[in-house]
Design a protein around this motif. Structure first.
Motif, short mmCIF file in Angstrom:
data_model
loop_
_atom_site.label_atom_id
_atom_site.label_comp_id
_atom_site.label_asym_id
_atom_site.label_seq_id
_atom_site.Cartn_x
_atom_site.Cartn_y
_atom_site.Cartn_z
N LEU A 24 0.80 -1.23 0.00
CA LEU A 24 0.00 0.00 0.00
C LEU A 24 0.84 1.28 0.00
O LEU A 24 0.31 2.36 -0.28
N GLY A 25 2.11 1.17 0.37
CA GLY A 25 2.96 2.35 0.43
C GLY A 25 2.61 3.30 1.57
O GLY A 25 2.70 4.52 1.43
N ILE A 26 2.20 2.72 2.71
CA ILE A 26 1.88 3.52 3.91
C ILE A 26 2.69 2.98 5.08
O ILE A 26 3.13 1.84 5.06
N PRO A 27 2.90 3.81 6.13
CA PRO A 27 3.72 3.38 7.27
C PRO A 27 3.10 2.26 8.09
O PRO A 27 1.88 2.18 8.24
N HIS A 28 3.98 1.43 8.63
CA HIS A 28 3.62 0.36 9.56
C HIS A 28 3.93 0.87 10.96
O HIS A 28 5.09 1.12 11.29
N LEU A 29 2.90 1.06 11.76
CA LEU A 29 3.08 1.58 13.12
C LEU A 29 2.92 0.45 14.12
O LEU A 29 1.80 0.01 14.40
N SER A 30 4.03 -0.02 14.64
CA SER A 30 4.02 -1.07 15.65
C SER A 30 4.17 -0.42 17.01
O SER A 30 5.24 0.08 17.36
N THR A 31 3.09 -0.43 17.78
CA THR A 31 3.19 0.15 19.12
C THR A 31 4.14 -0.67 19.98
O THR A 31 4.80 -0.13 20.85
N GLY A 32 4.21 -1.99 19.72
CA GLY A 32 5.17 -2.81 20.46
C GLY A 32 6.59 -2.32 20.24
O GLY A 32 7.36 -2.15 21.19
N ASP A 33 6.95 -2.04 18.98
CA ASP A 33 8.29 -1.51 18.68
C ASP A 33 8.49 -0.14 19.32
O ASP A 33 9.55 0.15 19.88
N MET A 34 7.46 0.72 19.24
CA MET A 34 7.58 2.06 19.83
C MET A 34 7.75 1.96 21.35
O MET A 34 8.55 2.69 21.94
N LEU A 35 7.01 1.04 21.98
CA LEU A 35 7.13 0.88 23.43
C LEU A 35 8.48 0.29 23.81
O LEU A 35 9.09 0.72 24.79
N ARG A 36 8.96 -0.71 23.04
CA ARG A 36 10.28 -1.29 23.35
C ARG A 36 11.38 -0.25 23.18
O ARG A 36 12.34 -0.21 23.96
N ASP A 175 2.56 -16.60 2.80
CA ASP A 175 2.15 -16.15 1.47
C ASP A 175 0.63 -16.26 1.28
O ASP A 175 0.00 -15.36 0.73
N ASP A 176 0.05 -17.37 1.74
CA ASP A 176 -1.39 -17.55 1.61
C ASP A 176 -2.16 -16.56 2.48
O ASP A 176 -3.19 -16.02 2.07
N VAL A 177 -1.65 -16.31 3.68
CA VAL A 177 -2.28 -15.32 4.57
C VAL A 177 -2.24 -13.95 3.90
O VAL A 177 -3.25 -13.23 3.85
N PHE A 178 -1.08 -13.59 3.36
CA PHE A 178 -0.97 -12.28 2.74
C PHE A 178 -1.88 -12.14 1.52
O PHE A 178 -2.51 -11.09 1.32
N GLU A 179 -1.98 -13.17 0.72
CA GLU A 179 -2.86 -13.09 -0.46
C GLU A 179 -4.32 -12.88 -0.04
O GLU A 179 -5.04 -12.10 -0.66
N ASP A 180 -4.74 -13.55 1.03
CA ASP A 180 -6.10 -13.35 1.55
C ASP A 180 -6.28 -11.90 1.99
O ASP A 180 -7.26 -11.24 1.65
N ILE A 181 -5.30 -11.39 2.75
CA ILE A 181 -5.35 -10.00 3.21
C ILE A 181 -5.39 -9.04 2.02
O ILE A 181 -6.20 -8.12 1.97
N ARG A 182 -4.52 -9.26 1.05
CA ARG A 182 -4.43 -8.39 -0.12
C ARG A 182 -5.77 -8.33 -0.85
O ARG A 182 -6.23 -7.24 -1.22
N GLN A 183 -6.38 -9.48 -1.05
CA GLN A 183 -7.68 -9.51 -1.75
C GLN A 183 -8.75 -8.76 -0.98
O GLN A 183 -9.56 -8.03 -1.57
N ARG A 184 -8.76 -8.89 0.33
CA ARG A 184 -9.77 -8.20 1.14
C ARG A 184 -9.55 -6.68 1.13
O ARG A 184 -10.49 -5.91 1.11
N VAL A 185 -8.27 -6.27 1.17
CA VAL A 185 -7.96 -4.83 1.11
C VAL A 185 -8.37 -4.26 -0.24
O VAL A 185 -8.98 -3.17 -0.30
N LEU A 186 -8.08 -4.97 -1.31
CA LEU A 186 -8.46 -4.50 -2.63
C LEU A 186 -9.97 -4.37 -2.76
O LEU A 186 -10.48 -3.40 -3.32
N ALA A 187 -10.69 -5.34 -2.20
CA ALA A 187 -12.16 -5.29 -2.24
C ALA A 187 -12.68 -4.11 -1.43
O ALA A 187 -13.63 -3.43 -1.85
N LYS A 188 -12.04 -3.82 -0.30
CA LYS A 188 -12.47 -2.70 0.55
C LYS A 188 -12.20 -1.36 -0.12
O LYS A 188 -12.99 -0.43 -0.01
N ARG A 189 -11.05 -1.27 -0.80
CA ARG A 189 -10.71 -0.02 -1.48
C ARG A 189 -11.61 0.25 -2.66
O ARG A 189 -11.78 1.39 -3.08
N GLY A 190 -12.18 -0.82 -3.20
CA GLY A 190 -13.11 -0.68 -4.31
C GLY A 190 -12.40 -0.45 -5.57
O GLY A 190 -12.53 0.21 -6.47
#
Length: 190
Positions: A24-36, A175-190
């Protein structure tokens, strides 16, 4: 897009967020990393965060919100971001919704990575060895899972009621998890 990842510790949120961030080209904000990172600082704030992380407890909502709101105000988050490990409580979700509404923004989608508890423990013990993570001990793993199921799991209903929740089977290959996520994000973006 603003996407929230929910899932118990060890479900693979960090791995999938990093992949989706590139897609997506957007930042990944990990609060765990920020807290550590804050924990490593020799300061009162660092010691407060360490006290919570070392015992498997969640950092207080006010502290997490301060860290997150400062981060999402930065220019690179203007087009969206992926929240990894945040929100972790209903109060944090409500505060995030209020903060975003003030900016005429919102959480667009929530991804729940579902993984059985036995597998989570196995993954975290393995991660502790590989990454030398001092916060992945059997005692803190048990405490973190209890915290997740009592304090964070209610977010699933909170976001399902808003029509934003997508449950992903986290037991498949990355890879299979990511493909499922990718398809759902694409569907949500329309």
């Amino acid at each position: 897009m603003r996407i929230v990842f929910i899932g118990p510790p060890g479900a693979g949120k960090g791995t999938q967020c990093k992949r989706l961030t590139e897609f997506l080209g957007i930042p990944h904000l990990s609060t765990g990393d920020m807290l550590r990172q804050t924990r490593r600082q020799d300061s009162a704030l660092g010691r407060l965060v360490a006290e919570h992380l070392d015992t498997g407890r969640l950092a207080p909502d006010y502290l997490v919100m301060r860290i997150v709101t400062n981060r999402i105000r930065q220019p690179d988050c203007k087009g969206g971001c992926l929240f990894d490990g945040f929100p972790r409580t209903i109060i944090q979700a409500q505060l995030l919704d209020e903060h975003l509404a003030e900016k005429e923004d919102r959480v667009d989608m929530v991804l729940d990575l579902a993984v059985p508890q036995e597998e989570l423990v196995k993954r975290m013990l393995h991660r502790a060895k590989i990454e030398n993570r001092s916060d992945d001990t059997p005692d803190t793993i048990d405490a973190r899972l209890r915290v997740f199921y009592t304090q964070t799991a209610p977010l699933l209903t909170y976001y399902a009621d808003q029509g934003k929740l997508e449950t992903i089977d986290g037991m498949r290959s990355p890879d299979d998890v990511f493909e499922d996520i990718r398809q759902r994000v694409l569907a949500k973006r329309g």
